[in-house]
Scaffold this motif. Sequence first.
Motif, PDB file in Angstrom:
ATOM      1  N   GLY A  15      35.472  36.018  28.823  1.00  0.00           N
ATOM      2  CA  GLY A  15      36.964  35.812  29.034  1.00  0.00           C
ATOM      3  C   GLY A  15      37.911  37.132  28.492  1.00  0.00           C
ATOM      4  N   ALA A  16      37.235  38.299  28.929  1.00  0.00           N
ATOM      5  CA  ALA A  16      37.985  39.418  28.834  1.00  0.00           C
ATOM      6  C   ALA A  16      39.113  39.354  29.629  1.00  0.00           C
ATOM      7  N   PRO A  17      40.339  40.064  29.454  1.00  0.00           N
ATOM      8  CA  PRO A  17      41.299  40.295  30.517  1.00  0.00           C
ATOM      9  C   PRO A  17      41.045  41.122  31.612  1.00  0.00           C
ATOM     10  N   GLU A  18      41.363  40.970  32.628  1.00  0.00           N
ATOM     11  CA  GLU A  18      40.808  41.705  34.019  1.00  0.00           C
ATOM     12  C   GLU A  18      41.286  43.280  33.712  1.00  0.00           C
ATOM     13  N   ASP A  19      42.312  43.448  33.072  1.00  0.00           N
ATOM     14  CA  ASP A  19      42.993  44.694  32.706  1.00  0.00           C
ATOM     15  C   ASP A  19      41.854  45.577  31.646  1.00  0.00           C
ATOM     16  N   ASP A  20      40.935  44.778  31.108  1.00  0.00           N
ATOM     17  CA  ASP A  20      40.363  45.548  30.147  1.00  0.00           C
ATOM     18  C   ASP A  20      38.701  45.797  30.910  1.00  0.00           C
ATOM     19  N   ALA A  21      38.554  45.146  32.045  1.00  0.00           N
ATOM     20  CA  ALA A  21      37.055  45.336  32.575  1.00  0.00           C
ATOM     21  C   ALA A  21      36.596  46.693  32.578  1.00  0.00           C
ATOM     22  N   GLU A  22      37.326  47.682  32.792  1.00  0.00           N
ATOM     23  CA  GLU A  22      36.856  49.083  33.082  1.00  0.00           C
ATOM     24  C   GLU A  22      36.397  49.490  31.547  1.00  0.00           C
ATOM     25  N   ARG A  23      37.128  49.195  30.892  1.00  0.00           N
ATOM     26  CA  ARG A  23      36.783  49.674  29.518  1.00  0.00           C
ATOM     27  C   ARG A  23      35.656  49.042  28.931  1.00  0.00           C
ATOM     28  N   PHE A  24      35.403  47.893  29.029  1.00  0.00           N
ATOM     29  CA  PHE A  24      34.523  46.900  28.838  1.00  0.00           C
ATOM     30  C   PHE A  24      33.334  47.511  29.463  1.00  0.00           C
ATOM     31  N   GLY A  25      32.988  47.869  31.022  1.00  0.00           N
ATOM     32  CA  GLY A  25      32.178  48.269  31.500  1.00  0.00           C
ATOM     33  C   GLY A  25      31.601  49.494  31.106  1.00  0.00           C
TER      34      GLY A  25
ATOM     35  N   ALA B  87      29.666  44.153  35.503  1.00  0.00           N
ATOM     36  CA  ALA B  87      30.454  44.147  34.571  1.00  0.00           C
ATOM     37  C   ALA B  87      31.863  43.358  34.522  1.00  0.00           C
ATOM     38  N   LYS B  88      32.295  43.505  35.722  1.00  0.00           N
ATOM     39  CA  LYS B  88      33.801  42.564  35.982  1.00  0.00           C
ATOM     40  C   LYS B  88      33.064  41.246  35.635  1.00  0.00           C
ATOM     41  N   ILE B  89      32.220  40.629  36.330  1.00  0.00           N
ATOM     42  CA  ILE B  89      31.791  39.537  36.308  1.00  0.00           C
ATOM     43  C   ILE B  89      31.434  38.760  34.943  1.00  0.00           C
ATOM     44  N   ILE B  90      30.624  39.875  33.949  1.00  0.00           N
ATOM     45  CA  ILE B  90      30.380  39.280  32.804  1.00  0.00           C
ATOM     46  C   ILE B  90      31.354  39.203  31.807  1.00  0.00           C
ATOM     47  N   ALA B  91      32.369  40.244  31.971  1.00  0.00           N
ATOM     48  CA  ALA B  91      33.623  40.235  31.456  1.00  0.00           C
ATOM     49  C   ALA B  91      34.478  39.307  31.528  1.00  0.00           C
ATOM     50  N   SER B  92      34.763  38.606  32.930  1.00  0.00           N
ATOM     51  CA  SER B  92      35.251  37.560  33.184  1.00  0.00           C
ATOM     52  C   SER B  92      34.932  36.188  32.505  1.00  0.00           C
ATOM     53  N   ILE B  93      33.207  36.012  32.521  1.00  0.00           N
ATOM     54  CA  ILE B  93      32.711  34.895  31.967  1.00  0.00           C
ATOM     55  C   ILE B  93      33.021  35.040  30.285  1.00  0.00           C
TER      56      ILE B  93
ATOM     57  N   GLU C 278      39.630  26.218  27.922  1.00  0.00           N
ATOM     58  CA  GLU C 278      38.333  25.608  28.929  1.00  0.00           C
ATOM     59  C   GLU C 278      37.544  26.740  29.192  1.00  0.00           C
ATOM     60  N   ASP C 279      37.048  27.379  28.609  1.00  0.00           N
ATOM     61  CA  ASP C 279      36.246  28.375  28.885  1.00  0.00           C
ATOM     62  C   ASP C 279      34.630  28.439  28.446  1.00  0.00           C
ATOM     63  N   PHE C 280      33.942  29.519  28.971  1.00  0.00           N
ATOM     64  CA  PHE C 280      32.681  29.495  28.391  1.00  0.00           C
ATOM     65  C   PHE C 280      32.640  29.756  26.814  1.00  0.00           C
ATOM     66  N   MET C 281      33.319  30.773  26.255  1.00  0.00           N
ATOM     67  CA  MET C 281      33.477  31.382  24.897  1.00  0.00           C
ATOM     68  C   MET C 281      33.553  30.145  24.080  1.00  0.00           C
ATOM     69  N   THR C 282      34.819  29.204  24.391  1.00  0.00           N
ATOM     70  CA  THR C 282      34.833  28.244  23.493  1.00  0.00           C
ATOM     71  C   THR C 282      33.858  27.276  23.670  1.00  0.00           C
ATOM     72  N   SER C 283      33.236  27.083  24.951  1.00  0.00           N
ATOM     73  CA  SER C 283      32.144  26.220  24.828  1.00  0.00           C
ATOM     74  C   SER C 283      31.070  26.485  24.039  1.00  0.00           C
TER      75      SER C 283
END
Length: 399
Positions: free
Chosen positions: A152-162, A144-150, A207-212
């Motif tokens: 572009g979710a901020p690290e603080d949101d990773a738990e909620r995201f998961g 969940a943390k890795i896909i959140a970072s890919i 310069e990130d995945f979502m923009t690309s």
Amino acid sequence: MGLTYRDIPPFPDYIEGETDHEYMAKSRAVGPLVKDRLGIVSAFSLADMLEFNDDRWTRQIELEGMFASGVSGGPMFDFVSNVLLFANGATHKNRRTPLTRTFAHPVVAALRPEIRRRADALIKPLVGTGQIEFVDAIASPLPAKIIASIVGAPEDDAERFGAYVYSAIRGLSLVSEQVRAESDRDMAALTDYVGGLLEDRRQTPQEDFMTSYLEKVADGPLDDTEIRAQMVGLVLAGSDTTRGALTATVSQLMQHPDQWALLVSDPDTHAPGAVSEGLRFDPVIGSLARITTEPRDVHGYRLPASTFVSGSMLTALRDPEVYANPDQFDITRQDHPRWHPVFGGGPHRCLGEALARIELEEALKALATLAPDMQLIGPPTRLRGYGAVRTLTPMTVSI
Ligand code: HEM
């Protein structure tokens, strides 16, 4: 007279206590094709599973699964209507092509050091704390943390995201009304959240995945709902599969101390083999289902068009025609096919294989290096189910 669909024998009775592998091996012994009580025809060899994924005579299930669960609207229904996994033909191609380009191998390979950093950061503070529940402490948060970072979710949101991800995904299976309602609620929240990230990148490209990804879909045939659904699809497809695969692999390694010792002795050399074997031995995907689009003779039975067919992953990955000693867990095995069957075949073959392998390898390397004395406390995890993504039970380890 040739045999027809009606002549296909039924699955044998399940005997309480049989493991999924025992039950499917017993079913395979009934014949090359068997039929379940819903009329779905199962086959057991790897060749048959791959044949069922050939879109010249079968197609992917679209909304049929939702309708069979009594669902005809709501956030999960809308997602299934718009995501690539449940689409066919040109619609599928239009949704898949920009993702394939954004997810190209070099882009994913470059993530390896960051993935290792995150695995280390998750595991290090746990070492020496005594007993942990492996699924909650490591296998769930890591993907969940890795896909959140890919995305572009901020690290603080990773738990909620998961939390959204693991709750929403339950709605793809046959579930109670209450779970369906929770899943729909969290699917809506996840879709909104991902929509917000997309909007943000539209306003402020980075310069990130979502923009690309947004560049690849610009001026293409996808509408906004579809664009959002592919991103949500990526998030869902990459989370509980990897969680299950990591837990199942560690569970087998703990049950085979000689294999764990081998991995610990040289993690860099043995991690890729441990990942391939973990994915094979107790796969997180139970089967791959399709619908026939034309009549066809299979093993002497005439299957009409519109038959539901299913290739069992459990037996395909223990096919004696393909694997020597298929019931043996061996991380040094050399007979894995070039394309690991657990990632499917045909036009829907997994887009995230490279990412999944990197995540699993780096997690195993981190565990073998930081927690070489890890041991099971109590029963190993149990993967359950013969279809789609299998469920898993908790597993306690000392670390
Ligand atoms: C061990 C982990 C994984 C396993 C075993 C796995 C397995 C699969 C399988 C079997 C399919 C095809 C399903 C079908 O034909 O009906 C699939 C599709 C897909 N997977 Fe994975 N997957 C894994 C991880 C990932 C990851 C990490 C991602 C990306 C973040 C991902 C993204 C996708 C996508 C987008 C599709 C849909 C492809 C399409 O329909 O064209 N998967 N996966």
